[in-house]
Each structure stands twice: as C-alpha cells, then as structure tokens.
Design an enzyme around this catalytic site. Sequence first.
Site, PDB file in Angstrom:
ATOM      1  CG  LEU A  51       5.381 -17.489 -39.734  1.00  0.00           C
ATOM      2  CD1 LEU A  51       6.643 -17.063 -39.436  1.00  0.00           C
ATOM      3  CD2 LEU A  51       4.677 -16.363 -40.650  1.00  0.00           C
ATOM      4  CG  ASP A  52       3.214 -19.553 -46.262  1.00  0.00           C
ATOM      5  OD1 ASP A  52       2.473 -20.512 -45.817  1.00  0.00           O
ATOM      6  OD2 ASP A  52       2.860 -18.842 -46.966  1.00  0.00           O
ATOM      7  N   PRO A  53       7.001 -21.901 -45.301  1.00  0.00           N
ATOM      8  CG  PRO A  53       7.114 -23.935 -46.093  1.00  0.00           C
ATOM      9  CD  PRO A  53       6.205 -23.006 -46.217  1.00  0.00           C
TER      10      PRO A  53
END
Length: 348
Positions: A51-53
């Site tokens: 998951l993206d930050p």
Amino acid sequence: MDPNGEHSPLGFLPCYKPPGATSRDLVNRAQRRLRGEFGLRKLKVGHTGTLDPLAEGLVLLAIGSAARLTPWVLQHGKRYLADFRLGVSSESGDLESELVTQTDVKLPTAAEIEQVLKDFHGVVEQTPPAHSAIKVDGERAHKRARRGEDFEMPKRRILIDSVKLISYEPPMMRLDVRCGSGTYLRTLGMDVAAACGCAAVMTKLIRNEVGRFTLDDTLDCAFMFDDDDREKMSSEPMVKYLRPAIEGLTHMPAMNLDRQQIGMLQAGIRISGTPEAPSEPLPEAWIGCIDQVDTFDRNTDVLDCIGVDRSDGSSGPWGELVAILRPHGKLWHPLRVFPTTESITLRG
C-alpha cells in the site's frame, strides 16, 4: 525450523496499516515483534501486496513459509474506497505533490461520471504513475521521477471487477472499487476524471478487502508507529490474529489426502487424485479474464490445487495445508510442500 529446533509459524496476519507508514516498515516492525512472541532469532515475514504510504487499510502479511504462497494469494481481488478531488492535478497524482488548480473547467455531473464508469470494467489498459514502485530500466520509477528525469511508464493491463460512485459532492468524488492486483487507484481516478473532461488527484485511499480477509479481521498496527502507545499496547499479542495459511487459498480446488499421499508428496513423489471444487471460488467472469492481465501468470492461476489433510478435524473447516499441486499429465506434482509438523495451532 528455528535455531532452537522448534517449528516455525505458518499463516497470514491481516494488519491495518495507518496512513504515513510504508508497507516495508510495517513488515519490519511486525517481524521484530513476532520474533519476540515466538522466541525466534529468525522469522520470515513478507506482504502480499503493498500500500502506498499515504494509503491506509488492510495489508496481509505472510508469516514463515506462507511467503511461498504469495503468487496464489495475489489471485484474489481487492476492494478499496478511494476519494478524489476533481479539477486539480499534481505530479504524483495524490497529495504528495503540489496541487495545480484547473481554470475554466466544468466539473461533471454525477450522471456523467456514472456513464463514464461503465467503460472501466473487465480488462482495462492502464499507465501506472511515475511516482510508483514499478521498476523502469532496473530502478524504481519514483526515484527517477523525484530526480526530475523524463521517462515513459510502460502500459499494463489490469482487471476491474466493479467500480461504483458512492458519493459525489463536487469537487469530491468517492469510488468503491473491486479490482485485481497491480491496479493503481490513483491512475484509475485520474483516467475517470480525464474521460469526464477534467483532472483529479487522489486524496484518500482505504483498502477494505483482500480475498476473504476484511478490515474487520485486522490487527490495528497504528500502535507500532506511535511511541506513546507502543508500551500501552505491548500486552496485545499479534499471534492471536494469525490466520491459517489455507485461508488464503480457499479460492483453489482442494484434494483430500490420506497418510500415504502425504508421505509421497513430502518425498517429492507425484500422486493421483481428483480435487474438489473450491469452497470460495473466484467469480466466473474473473477466471475468464485473469490470463489476459499482465500481473497474472496462467501457470499459477486456476490450474493448480491445494492438497489438504482433514483426517482429525482439528484444523478447522478447510483442513491443514500440505502442498500446492500442479497437474502433470494424469498426476499431480508437488510444487510447494509444507510438512504438517511445521504448522502451529491457530485460531479458527
């Protein structure tokens, strides 16, 4: 086995990743904590989809030998809630970069958005954002993008099961998306907006589901990123959230094994047998499209099955995972084998 001669754990740990944390950092912190809980010096921990930050939600961690099951877990669909602001753009497609407001742009109506969404179903061609972890010429794209380099992102085919407009209060649009691995939600929202004649940036992303795992199943790992809460939550064992590895494979056909077959597989010998239909099969439309998508390998899709031991009924309704089996003529070849003594007792 671990250095003390004990058997390593095997399973999946559904975790809630808070916004601002990287998936790699979540893996590292969970690994350190689990090593302490199991009393192990070494323990393999990986994730089954990053998951993206800036995103939050479900990250499914693979614990121990379950990391060897990632190609099959990636066959599962994922579900997201994604918020977008229309009429603005940014270099990264989200709030990580400076926003640029469009002028003299008419925002679409809800009806116009819903009409456009009809074209985003099934196999869709997508160009991933330059600010992503995809490697281009051997280097992460986001590193090259941050250096200001000019390069072309390769297009890829992705699978979208459904995309629905949940709410729209201009300029804010919320989408409910069910899709396959490799889908970039930032790009999806930007493509939808472009088809409506405007730009968009993603302002929030929540992953709610990975296969049969949901956000309700997760261990909230926000405490691991907050020094004030870390000690307060230290009495909450992570292992209580560990799920049997077989729960990540319920979409696959299953073959019941007797003791002789188990012994043959553990010795690397092919067996005969007929698998049962999956207990939680993938949708027919999904299976029909899955081999058209770049992120899937037909050899590891619907052809394989799982070998299970249901002899004593103590391993829950699905049994205990013994092997991943691949057809070889009229026999089944043991592609991945998991000694039954390696499994630990997990909550059902």
